[in-house]
Scaffold this motif. Sequence first.
Motif, PDB file in Angstrom:
ATOM      1  N   LYS A  93      35.711  86.373  14.375  1.00 27.09           N
ATOM      2  CA  LYS A  93      34.651  85.991  13.451  1.00 27.09           C
ATOM      3  C   LYS A  93      34.874  84.593  12.886  1.00 27.09           C
ATOM      4  O   LYS A  93      33.927  83.822  12.753  1.00 27.09           O
ATOM      5  CB  LYS A  93      34.552  87.028  12.329  1.00 27.09           C
ATOM      6  N   THR A 116      30.531  85.403  19.219  1.00 27.63           N
ATOM      7  CA  THR A 116      29.419  86.350  19.074  1.00 27.63           C
ATOM      8  C   THR A 116      29.339  87.349  20.219  1.00 27.63           C
ATOM      9  O   THR A 116      28.671  88.365  20.102  1.00 27.63           O
ATOM     10  CB  THR A 116      28.073  85.599  18.993  1.00 27.63           C
ATOM     11  N   HIS A 117      30.024  87.045  21.338  1.00 26.93           N
ATOM     12  CA  HIS A 117      30.004  87.909  22.510  1.00 26.93           C
ATOM     13  C   HIS A 117      31.418  88.072  23.061  1.00 26.93           C
ATOM     14  O   HIS A 117      32.172  87.097  23.112  1.00 26.93           O
ATOM     15  CB  HIS A 117      29.116  87.328  23.607  1.00 26.93           C
ATOM     16  N   ASN A 145      34.854  99.905  19.184  1.00 24.49           N
ATOM     17  CA  ASN A 145      34.242 100.444  17.967  1.00 24.49           C
ATOM     18  C   ASN A 145      34.285  99.442  16.819  1.00 24.49           C
ATOM     19  O   ASN A 145      33.306  99.291  16.082  1.00 24.49           O
ATOM     20  CB  ASN A 145      34.926 101.751  17.565  1.00 24.49           C
ATOM     21  N   GLU A 160      31.794  96.649  17.535  1.00 25.14           N
ATOM     22  CA  GLU A 160      30.433  97.148  17.329  1.00 25.14           C
ATOM     23  C   GLU A 160      30.089  97.179  15.840  1.00 25.14           C
ATOM     24  O   GLU A 160      28.984  96.791  15.450  1.00 25.14           O
ATOM     25  CB  GLU A 160      30.311  98.540  17.941  1.00 25.14           C
ATOM     26  N   LEU A 161      31.036  97.598  15.015  1.00 29.60           N
ATOM     27  CA  LEU A 161      30.813  97.613  13.563  1.00 29.60           C
ATOM     28  C   LEU A 161      30.550  96.215  13.014  1.00 29.60           C
ATOM     29  O   LEU A 161      29.789  96.045  12.068  1.00 29.60           O
ATOM     30  CB  LEU A 161      32.015  98.225  12.836  1.00 29.60           C
ATOM     31  N   GLU A 162      31.191  95.213  13.603  1.00 30.62           N
ATOM     32  CA  GLU A 162      31.021  93.824  13.167  1.00 30.62           C
ATOM     33  C   GLU A 162      29.840  93.146  13.846  1.00 30.62           C
ATOM     34  O   GLU A 162      29.630  91.950  13.684  1.00 30.62           O
ATOM     35  CB  GLU A 162      32.301  93.034  13.431  1.00 30.62           C
ATOM     36  N   GLN A 163      29.099  93.894  14.641  1.00 26.99           N
ATOM     37  CA  GLN A 163      27.910  93.408  15.345  1.00 26.99           C
ATOM     38  C   GLN A 163      28.230  92.250  16.285  1.00 26.99           C
ATOM     39  O   GLN A 163      27.463  91.300  16.420  1.00 26.99           O
ATOM     40  CB  GLN A 163      26.806  93.053  14.354  1.00 26.99           C
ATOM     41  N   ILE A 164      29.385  92.341  16.944  1.00 20.15           N
ATOM     42  CA  ILE A 164      29.750  91.396  17.993  1.00 20.15           C
ATOM     43  C   ILE A 164      29.366  92.047  19.317  1.00 20.15           C
ATOM     44  O   ILE A 164      29.831  93.140  19.631  1.00 20.15           O
ATOM     45  CB  ILE A 164      31.251  91.060  17.951  1.00 20.15           C
ATOM     46  N   GLU A 165      28.495  91.390  20.058  1.00 21.84           N
ATOM     47  CA  GLU A 165      28.029  91.918  21.340  1.00 21.84           C
ATOM     48  C   GLU A 165      29.221  92.080  22.280  1.00 21.84           C
ATOM     49  O   GLU A 165      29.940  91.125  22.548  1.00 21.84           O
ATOM     50  CB  GLU A 165      27.002  90.968  21.954  1.00 21.84           C
ATOM     51  N   THR A 166      29.440  93.307  22.770  1.00 20.32           N
ATOM     52  CA  THR A 166      30.634  93.590  23.565  1.00 20.32           C
ATOM     53  C   THR A 166      30.267  94.244  24.888  1.00 20.32           C
ATOM     54  O   THR A 166      29.499  95.196  24.927  1.00 20.32           O
ATOM     55  CB  THR A 166      31.586  94.520  22.783  1.00 20.32           C
TER      56      THR A 166
END
Length: 85
Positions: free
Chosen positions: A36, A41-42, A57, A60-66
């Motif tokens: 972050k 971002t990805h 997980n 995903e919680l931090e809204q980073i496209e994985t």
Amino acid sequence: MHKKSITACTITLEGKAIRTFGTMTDELLEFVNWLKEIGVTHVAMESANVYWKPLYNLLELEQIETLVVKAQHIKAVSGRDGRRI
């Protein structure tokens, strides 16, 4: 991603960085915070056994496209061999 460590390579406008983190919860949180801080971002990561699940997980919680991919696909990523993309 392995049982005891994660090695991450980031490629940003500022350049390339490689860091290694442990897989305990506090170390995974440190890894996510580092991503972050540098504006990632990805993320694409290898689907090694089940070790990817806790990190996935958190990302995903931090809204980073994985994306979870096969190792052979990661090796084909442009810039991974040191070339600029």
